[in-house]
Design a protein around this motif. Structure first.
Motif, PDB file in Angstrom:
ATOM      1  N   THR A   1       0.830  -1.570   0.129  1.00  0.00           N
ATOM      2  CA  THR A   1      -0.190  -0.189  -0.366  1.00  0.00           C
ATOM      3  C   THR A   1       1.218   0.896  -0.430  1.00  0.00           C
ATOM      4  OG1 THR A   1      -1.386  -1.340   1.342  1.00  0.00           O
ATOM      5  CG2 THR A   1      -2.057   1.191   1.264  1.00  0.00           C
ATOM      6  N   ILE A   2       0.905   2.304  -0.662  1.00  0.00           N
ATOM      7  CA  ILE A   2       1.599   3.127  -0.797  1.00  0.00           C
ATOM      8  C   ILE A   2       0.777   5.151  -0.437  1.00  0.00           C
ATOM      9  CG2 ILE A   2       2.903   2.747  -2.938  1.00  0.00           C
ATOM     10  CD1 ILE A   2       0.750   4.207  -4.664  1.00  0.00           C
ATOM     11  N   ALA A   3       1.257   5.747   0.329  1.00  0.00           N
ATOM     12  CA  ALA A   3       1.031   6.444   0.734  1.00  0.00           C
ATOM     13  C   ALA A   3       1.720   7.581   1.043  1.00  0.00           C
ATOM     14  CB  ALA A   3       0.694   6.422   2.153  1.00  0.00           C
ATOM     15  N   ALA A   4       1.582   9.277   1.005  1.00  0.00           N
ATOM     16  CA  ALA A   4       2.435  10.025   0.999  1.00  0.00           C
ATOM     17  C   ALA A   4       2.474  11.488   1.765  1.00  0.00           C
ATOM     18  CB  ALA A   4       3.780  10.150  -0.212  1.00  0.00           C
ATOM     19  N   THR A   5       2.895  11.915   2.352  1.00  0.00           N
ATOM     20  CA  THR A   5       2.696  13.282   3.096  1.00  0.00           C
ATOM     21  C   THR A   5       4.085  14.050   3.673  1.00  0.00           C
ATOM     22  OG1 THR A   5       2.970  12.376   5.504  1.00  0.00           O
ATOM     23  CG2 THR A   5       1.189  12.590   4.044  1.00  0.00           C
ATOM     24  N   MET A   6       4.211  15.619   3.251  1.00  0.00           N
ATOM     25  CA  MET A   6       5.383  16.456   3.719  1.00  0.00           C
ATOM     26  C   MET A   6       5.062  17.117   3.873  1.00  0.00           C
ATOM     27  SD  MET A   6       8.160  15.540   3.123  1.00  0.00           S
ATOM     28  CE  MET A   6       9.935  17.427   3.405  1.00  0.00           C
ATOM     29  N   SER A   7       5.106  17.684   5.361  1.00  0.00           N
ATOM     30  CA  SER A   7       4.482  18.693   6.039  1.00  0.00           C
ATOM     31  C   SER A   7       5.913  19.357   6.826  1.00  0.00           C
ATOM     32  CB  SER A   7       3.473  18.633   6.496  1.00  0.00           C
ATOM     33  OG  SER A   7       3.709  17.472   7.753  1.00  0.00           O
TER      34      SER A   7
ATOM     35  N   HIS B   1      22.206  28.000  -0.689  1.00  0.00           N
ATOM     36  CA  HIS B   1      23.024  27.930  -1.710  1.00  0.00           C
ATOM     37  C   HIS B   1      22.176  29.095  -3.450  1.00  0.00           C
ATOM     38  CE1 HIS B   1      25.929  25.560   0.391  1.00  0.00           C
ATOM     39  NE2 HIS B   1      26.676  25.137  -0.353  1.00  0.00           N
ATOM     40  N   GLY B   2      23.154  28.834  -4.467  1.00  0.00           N
ATOM     41  CA  GLY B   2      23.080  29.188  -5.699  1.00  0.00           C
ATOM     42  C   GLY B   2      21.299  29.017  -6.660  1.00  0.00           C
ATOM     43  N   GLU B   3      20.727  29.321  -7.442  1.00  0.00           N
ATOM     44  CA  GLU B   3      20.093  28.604  -8.539  1.00  0.00           C
ATOM     45  C   GLU B   3      20.537  27.067  -9.156  1.00  0.00           C
ATOM     46  OE1 GLU B   3      16.285  28.120 -10.136  1.00  0.00           O
ATOM     47  OE2 GLU B   3      17.356  29.938  -9.243  1.00  0.00           O
ATOM     48  N   GLY B   4      19.486  26.125  -9.003  1.00  0.00           N
ATOM     49  CA  GLY B   4      19.717  24.467  -8.959  1.00  0.00           C
ATOM     50  C   GLY B   4      21.440  23.977  -8.178  1.00  0.00           C
ATOM     51  N   ALA B   5      21.722  24.391  -7.350  1.00  0.00           N
ATOM     52  CA  ALA B   5      22.131  23.393  -6.254  1.00  0.00           C
ATOM     53  C   ALA B   5      20.981  23.873  -4.795  1.00  0.00           C
ATOM     54  CB  ALA B   5      23.698  23.991  -5.797  1.00  0.00           C
ATOM     55  N   HIS B   6      22.272  22.306  -4.139  1.00  0.00           N
ATOM     56  CA  HIS B   6      21.321  22.177  -2.658  1.00  0.00           C
ATOM     57  C   HIS B   6      19.682  22.670  -2.698  1.00  0.00           C
ATOM     58  CE1 HIS B   6      25.571  22.266  -0.305  1.00  0.00           C
ATOM     59  NE2 HIS B   6      25.151  21.989  -2.022  1.00  0.00           N
ATOM     60  N   ASP B   7      18.672  22.212  -3.506  1.00  0.00           N
ATOM     61  CA  ASP B   7      17.240  22.405  -3.631  1.00  0.00           C
ATOM     62  C   ASP B   7      17.032  21.251  -2.646  1.00  0.00           C
ATOM     63  OD1 ASP B   7      15.540  23.267  -4.189  1.00  0.00           O
ATOM     64  OD2 ASP B   7      15.331  23.326  -5.879  1.00  0.00           O
ATOM     65  N   TYR B   8      17.051  21.083  -1.620  1.00  0.00           N
ATOM     66  CA  TYR B   8      16.706  20.163  -0.548  1.00  0.00           C
ATOM     67  C   TYR B   8      14.682  20.389  -0.908  1.00  0.00           C
ATOM     68  CZ  TYR B   8      20.953  21.544   1.873  1.00  0.00           C
ATOM     69  OH  TYR B   8      22.324  21.625   1.293  1.00  0.00           O
ATOM     70  N   PRO B   9      14.036  21.600  -1.171  1.00  0.00           N
ATOM     71  CA  PRO B   9      12.978  20.831  -0.770  1.00  0.00           C
ATOM     72  C   PRO B   9      12.550  20.309  -2.456  1.00  0.00           C
ATOM     73  CG  PRO B   9      12.948  23.409  -0.227  1.00  0.00           C
ATOM     74  CD  PRO B   9      14.382  23.115  -0.780  1.00  0.00           C
ATOM     75  N   GLN B  10      13.449  20.905  -3.394  1.00  0.00           N
ATOM     76  CA  GLN B  10      12.993  20.149  -4.445  1.00  0.00           C
ATOM     77  C   GLN B  10      12.636  18.630  -4.212  1.00  0.00           C
ATOM     78  OE1 GLN B  10      10.825  21.586  -7.194  1.00  0.00           O
ATOM     79  NE2 GLN B  10      10.893  20.023  -7.561  1.00  0.00           N
ATOM     80  N   PHE B  11      13.777  18.176  -3.775  1.00  0.00           N
ATOM     81  CA  PHE B  11      14.079  16.796  -3.976  1.00  0.00           C
ATOM     82  C   PHE B  11      12.850  16.147  -2.838  1.00  0.00           C
ATOM     83  CE2 PHE B  11      15.492  13.104  -1.107  1.00  0.00           C
ATOM     84  CZ  PHE B  11      16.521  11.885  -2.342  1.00  0.00           C
ATOM     85  N   ALA B  12      12.424  17.231  -1.739  1.00  0.00           N
ATOM     86  CA  ALA B  12      11.437  16.268  -0.713  1.00  0.00           C
ATOM     87  C   ALA B  12       9.573  16.182  -1.923  1.00  0.00           C
ATOM     88  CB  ALA B  12      11.144  17.529  -0.229  1.00  0.00           C
ATOM     89  N   ALA B  13      10.523  16.923  -2.649  1.00  0.00           N
ATOM     90  CA  ALA B  13       8.865  17.357  -3.357  1.00  0.00           C
ATOM     91  C   ALA B  13       8.624  16.006  -4.747  1.00  0.00           C
ATOM     92  CB  ALA B  13       8.400  18.324  -4.174  1.00  0.00           C
ATOM     93  N   ASP B  14      10.263  16.327  -5.553  1.00  0.00           N
ATOM     94  CA  ASP B  14      10.213  14.677  -6.585  1.00  0.00           C
ATOM     95  C   ASP B  14      10.331  14.047  -5.809  1.00  0.00           C
ATOM     96  OD1 ASP B  14      10.284  17.078  -7.807  1.00  0.00           O
ATOM     97  OD2 ASP B  14      12.308  16.945  -8.104  1.00  0.00           O
ATOM     98  N   TRP B  15      10.920  13.831  -4.107  1.00  0.00           N
ATOM     99  CA  TRP B  15      11.229  11.910  -4.235  1.00  0.00           C
ATOM    100  C   TRP B  15      10.195  11.336  -3.495  1.00  0.00           C
ATOM    101  CZ3 TRP B  15      15.767   8.165  -4.547  1.00  0.00           C
ATOM    102  CH2 TRP B  15      16.301   8.528  -5.649  1.00  0.00           C
TER     103      TRP B  15
ATOM    104  N   ASP C   1       7.116   9.630   4.358  1.00  0.00           N
ATOM    105  CA  ASP C   1       7.313  10.865   5.460  1.00  0.00           C
ATOM    106  C   ASP C   1       7.797  11.732   5.206  1.00  0.00           C
ATOM    107  OD1 ASP C   1       3.715  10.286   6.725  1.00  0.00           O
ATOM    108  OD2 ASP C   1       4.959   8.734   7.612  1.00  0.00           O
ATOM    109  N   GLY C   2       8.066  12.546   6.395  1.00  0.00           N
ATOM    110  CA  GLY C   2       8.979  13.754   5.967  1.00  0.00           C
ATOM    111  C   GLY C   2       8.981  15.382   6.401  1.00  0.00           C
ATOM    112  N   SER C   3       9.276  15.886   7.180  1.00  0.00           N
ATOM    113  CA  SER C   3       9.454  16.836   7.796  1.00  0.00           C
ATOM    114  C   SER C   3      10.923  18.306   7.092  1.00  0.00           C
ATOM    115  CB  SER C   3       9.343  17.280   8.749  1.00  0.00           C
ATOM    116  OG  SER C   3      10.554  17.227   9.762  1.00  0.00           O
ATOM    117  N   TYR C   4      10.765  19.615   7.252  1.00  0.00           N
ATOM    118  CA  TYR C   4      12.207  20.445   7.129  1.00  0.00           C
ATOM    119  C   TYR C   4      12.343  20.191   8.771  1.00  0.00           C
ATOM    120  CZ  TYR C   4       9.728  20.708   2.271  1.00  0.00           C
ATOM    121  OH  TYR C   4       9.987  21.076   1.447  1.00  0.00           O
ATOM    122  N   HIS C   5      12.098  19.697   9.915  1.00  0.00           N
ATOM    123  CA  HIS C   5      12.805  19.741  11.359  1.00  0.00           C
ATOM    124  C   HIS C   5      13.331  18.505  11.355  1.00  0.00           C
ATOM    125  CE1 HIS C   5       8.413  18.753  11.344  1.00  0.00           C
ATOM    126  NE2 HIS C   5       8.992  17.468  12.088  1.00  0.00           N
ATOM    127  N   PHE C   6      13.860  18.715  12.251  1.00  0.00           N
ATOM    128  CA  PHE C   6      14.374  16.848  13.083  1.00  0.00           C
ATOM    129  C   PHE C   6      13.127  16.598  13.526  1.00  0.00           C
ATOM    130  CE2 PHE C   6      16.380  13.962  15.964  1.00  0.00           C
ATOM    131  CZ  PHE C   6      17.459  13.683  15.403  1.00  0.00           C
TER     132      PHE C   6
END
Length: 255
Positions: free
Chosen positions: A5-11, A45-59, A71-76
């Motif tokens: 079964t699949i599910a996804a959240t990111m907040s 960093h600059g454009e195209g580098a260290h794009d952690y939010p995009q990684f969270a969305a794509d992955w 699941d996931g978040s931007y906090h510990f």
């Protein structure tokens, strides 16, 4: 790869479930889906580098499409958020900075067998001697310990399920050196690369397995690259990371 079964959240905040002590390690014949937690960070960093939010969305989408619960978040993450997680994938700058309580949460997660995937400067922090015991190798924040350019990998362990089907290849990225390495146990090297600036050959991909006293074995997989976000779109890199996640969670590594 990750059947079930699949599910996804990111907040920024997740509802706190009841806290079982641990998600049990996968047993032979178990068909429940792998549960992955994406620990991301704010863009740096600059454009195209260290794009952690995009990684969270794509992955979150990519992993869900492969049958994972995400699941996931931007906090510990809290202990509640990690309670049923099999593998935590970390792509966040300077993730080695942790409070004592955060270290305790992480060690409890590892003690019950939780897996870790570390990408790029997730390895950086203020206490590399301690953090190396978590992921096998760590680098000190503030040191000149990186070298950018053509990263030419030599696959050291082609028999590893993570490196399945891969051969030596090259990408334009950033490599790290001046690493504090764990000992007793040490890392298992998957691939090395000479530093573009000096030619020094340094491990850039490895696994690390450690058993905290009284607990189960915990697995870590490290890929040192990921500075330009475009490298995550490479099919060989995507397959490698997916296999690393599966290996961490004791799942079949076919992609």
């Amino acid at each position: 790869m990750f059947s079930g079964t699949i599910a996804a959240t990111m907040s920024a905040q997740q509802p706190a479930p009841a806290v079982p002590n641990a998600a049990a390690q996968i047993q032979t014949g178990d068909t429940r889906p792998i549960h992955v937690y994406l620990r991301a960070g704010l863009k740096s960093h600059g454009e195209g580098a260290h794009d952690y939010p995009q990684f969270a969305a794509d992955w979150s989408k990519l992993l869900t499409d492969h049958g994972a619960i995400v699941d996931g978040s931007y906090h510990f993450p809290t202990a509640q958020e990690l309670a049923n997680v099999d593998v935590m994938v970390m792509y966040k700058g300077d993730a080695g900075y942790m409070t004592p309580s955060e270290k305790s949460v992480l060690e409890d997660y590892m003690k019950r067998g939780g897996g870790l995937v570390s990408i790029h400067d997730t390895l950086c922090g203020d206490d590399p001697a301690w953090y190396s015991t978590v992921v096998g190798g760590a680098k000190k924040h503030g040191e000149q310990n990186f070298s950018a350019g053509a990263i030419k990998y030599t696959i050291v362990d082609k028999a590893s399920p993570i490196m399945k089907g891969m051969s030596d290849f090259e990408i334009n990225d950033e490599a790290f050196f001046k690493i504090t390495w764990a000992t007793n146990p040490g890392i298992h090297v998957l691939a090395t690369a000479p530093m573009p600036s000096s030619g020094e050959v340094v491990p850039q991909m490895w696994t690390y397995e450690r058993t905290i006293f009284g607990g189960q074995a915990s697995r870590s997989f490290v890929w040192m690259q990921g500075h330009p976000y475009t490298n995550f779109a490479r099919p060989d890199v995507q397959g490698m990371i997916l296999r690393g996640i599966a290996w961490e969670g004791h799942y079949p590594t076919e992609t």
